[in-house]
Write a protein that holds these residues in place. Structure first.
Motif, PDB file in Angstrom:
ATOM      1  N   TRP A  35      18.164 -34.176  17.200  1.00 43.05           N
ATOM      2  CA  TRP A  35      17.633 -35.544  17.131  1.00 43.05           C
ATOM      3  C   TRP A  35      18.127 -36.279  15.903  1.00 43.05           C
ATOM      4  O   TRP A  35      18.267 -37.502  15.904  1.00 43.05           O
ATOM      5  N   GLN A  36      18.433 -35.545  14.832  1.00 39.31           N
ATOM      6  CA  GLN A  36      19.023 -36.228  13.675  1.00 39.31           C
ATOM      7  C   GLN A  36      20.368 -36.845  14.056  1.00 39.31           C
ATOM      8  O   GLN A  36      20.693 -37.958  13.669  1.00 39.31           O
ATOM      9  N   GLY A  37      21.142 -36.107  14.837  1.00 41.22           N
ATOM     10  CA  GLY A  37      22.429 -36.620  15.268  1.00 41.22           C
ATOM     11  C   GLY A  37      22.285 -37.849  16.153  1.00 41.22           C
ATOM     12  O   GLY A  37      22.929 -38.881  15.935  1.00 41.22           O
ATOM     13  N   LEU A  38      21.419 -37.726  17.147  1.00 43.44           N
ATOM     14  CA  LEU A  38      21.208 -38.872  18.045  1.00 43.44           C
ATOM     15  C   LEU A  38      20.724 -40.085  17.264  1.00 43.44           C
ATOM     16  O   LEU A  38      21.181 -41.205  17.467  1.00 43.44           O
ATOM     17  N   ASN A  39      19.785 -39.858  16.358  1.00 44.23           N
ATOM     18  CA  ASN A  39      19.259 -40.965  15.559  1.00 44.23           C
ATOM     19  C   ASN A  39      20.352 -41.647  14.752  1.00 44.23           C
ATOM     20  O   ASN A  39      20.431 -42.879  14.697  1.00 44.23           O
TER      21      ASN A  39
ATOM     22  N   THR B 200      28.061 -33.945  13.532  1.00 42.18           N
ATOM     23  CA  THR B 200      27.905 -32.526  13.223  1.00 42.18           C
ATOM     24  C   THR B 200      27.001 -32.387  12.005  1.00 42.18           C
ATOM     25  O   THR B 200      26.872 -33.328  11.213  1.00 42.18           O
ATOM     26  N   ASP B 201      26.367 -31.231  11.874  1.00 40.50           N
ATOM     27  CA  ASP B 201      25.532 -31.018  10.682  1.00 40.50           C
ATOM     28  C   ASP B 201      26.332 -30.391   9.543  1.00 40.50           C
ATOM     29  O   ASP B 201      25.769 -30.063   8.505  1.00 40.50           O
ATOM     30  N   GLN B 202      27.630 -30.216   9.733  1.00 41.05           N
ATOM     31  CA  GLN B 202      28.467 -29.738   8.632  1.00 41.05           C
ATOM     32  C   GLN B 202      28.663 -30.869   7.609  1.00 41.05           C
ATOM     33  O   GLN B 202      28.299 -32.009   7.852  1.00 41.05           O
ATOM     34  N   ASP B 203      29.293 -30.519   6.489  1.00 47.84           N
ATOM     35  CA  ASP B 203      29.444 -31.505   5.419  1.00 47.84           C
ATOM     36  C   ASP B 203      30.211 -32.750   5.862  1.00 47.84           C
ATOM     37  O   ASP B 203      29.994 -33.842   5.347  1.00 47.84           O
ATOM     38  N   ILE B 204      31.121 -32.593   6.812  1.00 45.09           N
ATOM     39  CA  ILE B 204      31.926 -33.755   7.234  1.00 45.09           C
ATOM     40  C   ILE B 204      31.070 -34.799   7.953  1.00 45.09           C
ATOM     41  O   ILE B 204      31.479 -35.952   8.086  1.00 45.09           O
TER      42      ILE B 204
END
Lengths: 528, 528
Positions: free
Chosen positions: A259-263, A390-394
């Motif tokens: 949901w963080q990504g979608l948000n 993505t939840d990676q640093d990039i």
């Protein structure tokens, strides 16, 4: 066009005679409200002949001030630290080089026509000042798809690290939530604060919105495939009929990364329809420069002192090429220097303004551009523009929304780290290490990365010598304590720039702040 | 490009040696699966010299068959009912005229450069055959924003008939559902089929996804405004701080018109990134025609009989200009005539095929194009491309995704009625009445309509003389009973077209069906 002018004239008239609130009301009636505080360019009465304004900084705020003040008859001079105009409105192309704080120099090797905007890159549809001036200055814009349903959501912590198509994630999360609520509404004694009729309506809505079946279940079927896509695609002629693929697991869908990504993809400032200037963000600067022939602009000028009397303002600057020190005297000064740079300059201003200058820290995003031999994201993955999260640093991979389906090398944004922890990790690296990180993290989503990679450029804004950050980070407390002091005209000095707006980091903030500053300054001059 | 060819060659090799299933598996590995059954253009071995194929219909299926068969060395002739190629791949421009069944003639009065695609108009990102041939034929495509968060959702039955921004509707529905489920999950004894850990995870996910506050409530605030937009916009300089507007009422959000509208906008076939040919959909036909120099095509040819022996096939046709009757003899016939027209022609084929031809009814959408003096939807409403949905008969307003921000007249789609009841009501009207209906219903959303209107064109597909409908409407039962008989080679006759696909009405269906038909035909010829 005529209608548009008429409407604007009407708004101006209402504004002049009845005050801002009446104008706002009239704007709302005309459909303008809720979009922008911009209501057309300022109509400044002719300036008193010979009134001199020195503008510090040739970013968008400074250029716009110069453009409008010159039209009103002011004598304008700009001092600019760099050897070019534009500031963060900046584009890197093949042949350019860039040296960051710490000494690393990057030579940009992109193919002809390819480019990278290290700073601002997008114009939301509601940034009406930017849209207006782009049109007025003849800067062509193109739509830049943001939410691409076929791009990926990737998390190292969900779906076993396998990237998932956004359409499936979004559809399955919506469907699963609808199913759960339908179940709760049917089975529980829970008072949903709805009467019986509404409970029925709720169930019907959940069924439709969530694509639930007749038993209010969200299931893999050709019905849900109409939204989430097919496992066996719809074909033609003698071919297997389409089939639906397996749904994503609820437990995975509920992962924060999802949901963080979608948000992140769907905030107001990132929604479609988004625009970008054709050929690079610096085409906006180019537009201003075309409209400012014979502009008195001094490049390579590092401002060291701003002093003022009741009569005039004096700005001292050094030539960064070692060409000595000089002074400019003017009647008024518009200073667009970023706060974290301005804090290092000796400025004669009120204590509240000086305190305000030092009260606002800056964030420092990191952006990495990668050039690849071919558009494998289009050819192999069917992703045309938009963003993979993505939840990676990039944080993000942004696919170019221009030149789609063309052959030859193309540049994508391979990292756009905005959180403090992520950007600091990348800022601590050499540019080459940042690029390597973007490749290593990106290839988890696109295995084609290594094979197709040509070259990259990495900009960490904390290391940009003329910014030391990329945008002001206003806390609510700082805003309350310092915003008024910072924006008020202080003797013969007024500050402008995106840092003096409610949208720091956005070009719209720079333009709105500049428009506000010059209008207040003009009133002051006319009243004086 | 080289890599792409290598990959395709690889797939072909796998397909030839190990069968379709192995190829499908390999495609999935390469990221191609789930998108399209298209795996590159057919590689046909050279045809036996002198093999003659007559193709009936110069729509996309017919043109593609001609294009690929000619490359393989077949002698190709096309018979076409109209005086132009393209069929439903059709664009109307100023100066064109169109006479529908019943005799109404419309003269198109659009300004130079403006156009209207009465039939297909959009190319989903997963329609890889269309994308492939557009590239091969040099047909430039442009992205066409579909889901514009700032467009409206309008219902006569919700929100007192006041159009609402899609971003608000979508955000508030999501937030309200999240709040309700969070409440249920917290308060009830309900077994959500989740353990304790998951209930916690569910609450966190609902909070994040729905933008709920710390008490799991969805409320008007600057936090939710980050997604749904502001009442007082974010400004610059000395200006009121941004404020959040009131949320939409849950009861209204649950109205069927609301989720039906959201659903309609977000199906797989309507998702971003969508494409359209620059300048009109008929540029695809133009691309084929450029690639088919000296094509033997007979226009104005109304086919009346198709007969066949074991050796050859004979097609009889009338010249629609009264120039008599003629016959074409060939070794094979590819018939792309729509089923509801083909059913009126005497065809020598198996009973199952003839039964199949008559078993599939056609739908008949209505589309209305309106030209306005200026782009008020952009200038006044901030809507750039995308679609507004309404529950009125017009169903949809589609804003032009090209030419954004330009001055002068522009054309939008003012009605696109696809449900049977709506399109029949519009079909029963004269073109002028349809246009009037589009204006009357559209002005409830855009009050500027009447003032800015210039002219319109209305096409009801049931009244298109050469189609009598716009696309085959396959029921599951009809598909099961008749699809195989319809697609099988029948003596020396094979049918092709979007009606023989799982995506009727889509250009992709026409191309995939055509590719399948010519490949099977070629195998038959080579085997014979």
């Amino acid at each position: 066009m005529e209608t548009s002018l008429t409407r604007r004239t009407l708004l101006k008239t209402i504004g002049l005679t009845a005050g801002t609130s009446a104008m706002y009301h009239a704007m709302a009636m005309l459909g303008h409200a809720q979009a922008s505080t911009f209501s057309g360019p300022p109509v400044l009465s002719p300036a008193k002949p010979g009134t001199r304004v020195v503008i510090l900084g040739a970013g968008l705020a400074g250029l716009l001030a110069a453009y409008e003040l010159r039209k009103a008859g002011y004598e304008v001079r700009i001092l600019e630290y760099q050897n070019r105009a534009g500031g963060r409105n900046w584009t890197l192309r093949g042949g350019d080089s860039y040296t960051e704080l710490g000494g690393h120099t990057q030579q940009v090797k992109f193919a002809k026509g390819n480019y990278f905007n290290p700073g601002p890159w997008r114009i939301p549809y509601h940034h009406r000042a930017v849209l207006h001036y782009c049109k007025q200055l003849g800067v062509p814009l193109e739509a830049a798809v943001q939410f691409n349903h076929n791009a990926y959501l990737h998390s190292t912590r969900a779906f076993n690290g396998k990237p998932q198509r956004l359409r499936e994630v979004w559809s399955d999360l919506q469907g699963s939530v609808a199913e759960l609520l339908a179940k709760a509404a049917q089975e529980s004694e829970l008072d949903l604060a709805l009467g019986d009729v509404e409970r029925d309506q709720l169930l019907q809505a959940l069924k439709g919105w969530g694509l639930l079946d007749d038993e209010y279940r969200y299931r893999s079927s050709l019905y849900t495939a109409v939204r989430r896509g097919y496992a066996t695609p719809q074909g033609g002629g003698v071919v297997d009929p389409p089939t639906a693929g397996p749904l994503l697991e609820l437990k995975q869908l509920l992962h924060p990364a999802v949901w963080q990504g979608l948000n992140a993809l769907l905030v107001y400032n990132a929604q479609d329809t988004m625009f970008q200037p054709v050929g690079g963000i610096d085409q906006i600067t180019a537009g201003f420069m075309r409209a400012l022939p014979d502009l008195d602009i001094r490049y390579n000028a590092r401002v060291t002192h701003i002093s003022q009397t009741e009569q005039e303002v004096k700005v001292t600057y050094e030539d960064t090429r070692g060409d000595g020190t000089a002074q400019v005297t003017a009647d008024w000064c518009i200073c667009t220097i970023p706060l974290n740079i301005l804090g290092q300059i000796e400025v004669q201003a009120s204590q509240p303004m000086l305190a305000a200058v030092r009260a606002v820290p800056y964030t420092g995003f990191t952006k990495v551009a990668l050039e690849f031999r071919r558009r494998f994201w289009e050819e192999d993955d069917g992703i045309y523009g938009g963003n993979t999260l993505t939840d990676q640093d990039i944080d993000l991979i942004a696919y170019p929304p221009h030149g789609m389906m063309s052959d030859g090398p193309a540049v994508l944004i391979g990292a756009y780290a905005t959180s403090m922890a992520k950007t600091l990790r990348l800022t601590g690296m050499s540019p080459q290490e940042r690029i390597e990180t973007a490749l290593a993290q990106g290839e988890k989503i696109h295995p084609q990365y290594r094979k197709e990679f040509l070259s990259g450029v990495a900009v960490s804004w904390y290391r940009v010598p003329w910014m030391l950050g990329c945008r002001a980070r206003w806390s609510n407390e700082a805003r309350k304590a310092h915003y008024d002091a910072l924006s008020a005209i202080n003797g013969r000095l007024v500050l402008a720039g995106d840092h003096i707006s409610y949208m720091p980091g956005w070009m719209e903030g720079a333009l709105l702040s500049s428009l506000d500053a010059i209008q207040r300054l003009h009133q002051r001059v006319q009243a004086g």
